[in-house]
Structure formats: structure tokens, C-alpha cells
Design a protein around this motif. Sequence first.
Motif, PDB file in Angstrom:
ATOM      1  N   GLY A   6       0.807  -1.211   0.000  1.00  0.00           N
ATOM      2  CA  GLY A   6       0.000   0.000   0.000  1.00  0.00           C
ATOM      3  C   GLY A   6       0.842   1.264   0.000  1.00  0.00           C
ATOM      4  O   GLY A   6       1.874   1.333   0.668  1.00  0.00           O
ATOM      5  N   MET A   7       0.399   2.249  -0.772  1.00  0.00           N
ATOM      6  CA  MET A   7       1.046   3.553  -0.804  1.00  0.00           C
ATOM      7  C   MET A   7       0.120   4.572  -0.164  1.00  0.00           C
ATOM      8  O   MET A   7      -1.086   4.563  -0.419  1.00  0.00           O
ATOM      9  CB  MET A   7       1.352   3.970  -2.247  1.00  0.00           C
ATOM     10  N   THR A   8       0.674   5.455   0.645  1.00  0.00           N
ATOM     11  CA  THR A   8      -0.102   6.525   1.250  1.00  0.00           C
ATOM     12  C   THR A   8      -0.167   7.709   0.286  1.00  0.00           C
ATOM     13  O   THR A   8       0.486   7.707  -0.770  1.00  0.00           O
ATOM     14  CB  THR A   8       0.545   6.992   2.556  1.00  0.00           C
ATOM     15  N   ALA A   9      -0.915   8.728   0.656  1.00  0.00           N
ATOM     16  CA  ALA A   9      -0.965   9.938  -0.166  1.00  0.00           C
ATOM     17  C   ALA A   9       0.421  10.570  -0.242  1.00  0.00           C
ATOM     18  O   ALA A   9       0.832  11.068  -1.295  1.00  0.00           O
ATOM     19  CB  ALA A   9      -1.972  10.929   0.423  1.00  0.00           C
ATOM     20  N   GLU A  10       1.150  10.522   0.863  1.00  0.00           N
ATOM     21  CA  GLU A  10       2.502  11.083   0.877  1.00  0.00           C
ATOM     22  C   GLU A  10       3.428  10.313  -0.066  1.00  0.00           C
ATOM     23  O   GLU A  10       4.280  10.902  -0.736  1.00  0.00           O
ATOM     24  CB  GLU A  10       3.071  11.072   2.303  1.00  0.00           C
ATOM     25  N   ASP A  11       3.274   9.000  -0.116  1.00  0.00           N
ATOM     26  CA  ASP A  11       4.068   8.181  -1.050  1.00  0.00           C
ATOM     27  C   ASP A  11       3.792   8.601  -2.488  1.00  0.00           C
ATOM     28  O   ASP A  11       4.708   8.719  -3.308  1.00  0.00           O
ATOM     29  CB  ASP A  11       3.723   6.692  -0.892  1.00  0.00           C
ATOM     30  N   MET A  12       2.516   8.831  -2.797  1.00  0.00           N
ATOM     31  CA  MET A  12       2.147   9.198  -4.162  1.00  0.00           C
ATOM     32  C   MET A  12       2.683  10.581  -4.525  1.00  0.00           C
ATOM     33  O   MET A  12       3.088  10.811  -5.666  1.00  0.00           O
ATOM     34  CB  MET A  12       0.631   9.146  -4.324  1.00  0.00           C
ATOM     35  N   LEU A  13       2.712  11.481  -3.554  1.00  0.00           N
ATOM     36  CA  LEU A  13       3.266  12.811  -3.807  1.00  0.00           C
ATOM     37  C   LEU A  13       4.764  12.725  -4.068  1.00  0.00           C
ATOM     38  O   LEU A  13       5.318  13.486  -4.862  1.00  0.00           O
ATOM     39  CB  LEU A  13       2.995  13.735  -2.618  1.00  0.00           C
TER      40      LEU A  13
END
Length: 285
Positions: A105-112
Motif C-alpha cells: 500500500g502507498m499513502t498519499a505522501e508516497d504518491m506525492l
Amino acid sequence: MAPQGDAIPADSAPAPAIPDYMTDPNAVLKDQNITWRNKRAPDYTKVNAEFEKTKTTNHEAGSLQWLVQNLVKNWEKEASYKTVASEWRTIDHEKYTFHVNGGPGMTAEDMLRLGTYNALLGEKQVEGVYDPKMEGFQGSHKLFKRVMPVFSWEVLEVYSGPPVVAFKWRHWGQMTGKYSTKLQNPPRKVTAEAHGGPIDIEGITVATVSADFKIEKLETFYDPAAIFEQLALRNDMKTEYLNEDGTPMTAEESVTSGMEKMKLVNEAMGRCPFRPGAAADLAKK
């Protein structure tokens, strides 16, 4: 109307209001006091016009397909252009994770940090053609925007309603720009000239949403390699080997480099106890 003093049964509680990001595909672009990536909200005029012209579906306003499509379109805009995760309205910030092909899983911060293109590729190298670590957020966006200025997205079918929404989607565009990226081990540049033809992929996503229609989890399944196969559909990708300083190798340097790599492989094989004939060599000793 219930008599005064009587409790309203739980099952008759009013349904949560449908948020604007499910009824307007551009709702989040109207948000105020946002930290936008390019200092201002992006202009989707051309993108929306191309979508209307080339889409294959025409979902009725208010239908589940229409609502899901609007939700995902607004999520994509936030993930691509809102640089502060807390400003994303389409997600549940405590639960949100994004997964590709069963990956972590990727968080929103990971995607940014990664960028939406790299996140959709699962943060993994596509052998011989793309490495997200070489491009990063800005590099990946510039690369794919150059190759396909418009990359439209639509819902094709919805198989289940909330809270777990499974749906099939289509992502498409036209290759009008040159594909060019760099890879390592060994250093090289991979290119493909624009062929002017379509890039068209499909996939399945399972979205878990909260009672107030915020995304808690997105699980997407598709073949990332299909994008690159279509980029080189009419002309194979070309590979140019580079020196350590990034300059192109001459033909002689390329041959020499290849021979040196083969020598290292042969030396390694010579030390391998599982190579053909290894047992006989040991017996002689």
C-alpha cells in the motif's frame, strides 16, 4: 412524521449527502487556498474536450457509473496537482492506501513523492524501457505529457456498489511526442519516435469508500507493460549505451564494453560450482 418523544429508527436515518466531487468531474479545481503544484489550478479545458470527443461510454447523470467516474477523476486531479496531502478531499486520510497489482500500500505522501505515473507503475522498473527511480515525480510527468499530451480516463462498467466498488476502466491517448528516458546497469538511453497512433489500456479497480464517500483503499489491476508495448507498436524502441558521464558511446566503445561485460560473466561462471563440468574439474584436483 414520527410522534414527539419517539426515537427515529436507525434504518430511517437520512442518507449522507453526495459530495460535489461525485457530481462534478472538476469540483476540486474550484477549491480555494490550495497549494497547487504549478502555483494555480490546472486547466483541463483541452483534456475535457478530448474526453468528450473520444470516450466510448455515455453514462446517465446520477448513475453509479457516472458517480464513480467523477470521484476517480477528482482523485486523480488532487493526486497530480495538490502538493499537500491534507488538502485532498476525496480520501479518508487515516485509512487511505493505494495498491497496484497486489503490491504494498502507498499513502498519499508516497504518491506525492513518486508521482501518479510512477505510482500507477507500482514503483517497479519495466524491464528495458522504464525505471521510476530515474525519472521521479517531475521527470515522469514531463515524459508522459510529452509523449501523450492528453491521457483520458473513463469508467466502462461498475460491478458492485459502495462500500466496495469494483469497476472496469479505460485509459487512452495518442502518441504525438517522442519517448526518451535513461536507464542504469548499464547506463543507456531508450527512445521511440512518435507514431501518432493510439495508446489504449484497460484495467480493474476495487475501491473501498467510507459512508460519506471518501476513498479508503484503491486496488488497481492491469498490465503496465502494455503501455510501453504500444509506444513501440510501429517502431521498436532504440537503445543507446552511454559512458559514465552520460555521453553516448562510440560503436567501438559499445563493442568493447559488451566484451568486458561478457568477460566478467565468464569469469563468474568459471567460479560457479554449479556450472557444467564443475564436478569433473573438482575430481581432477
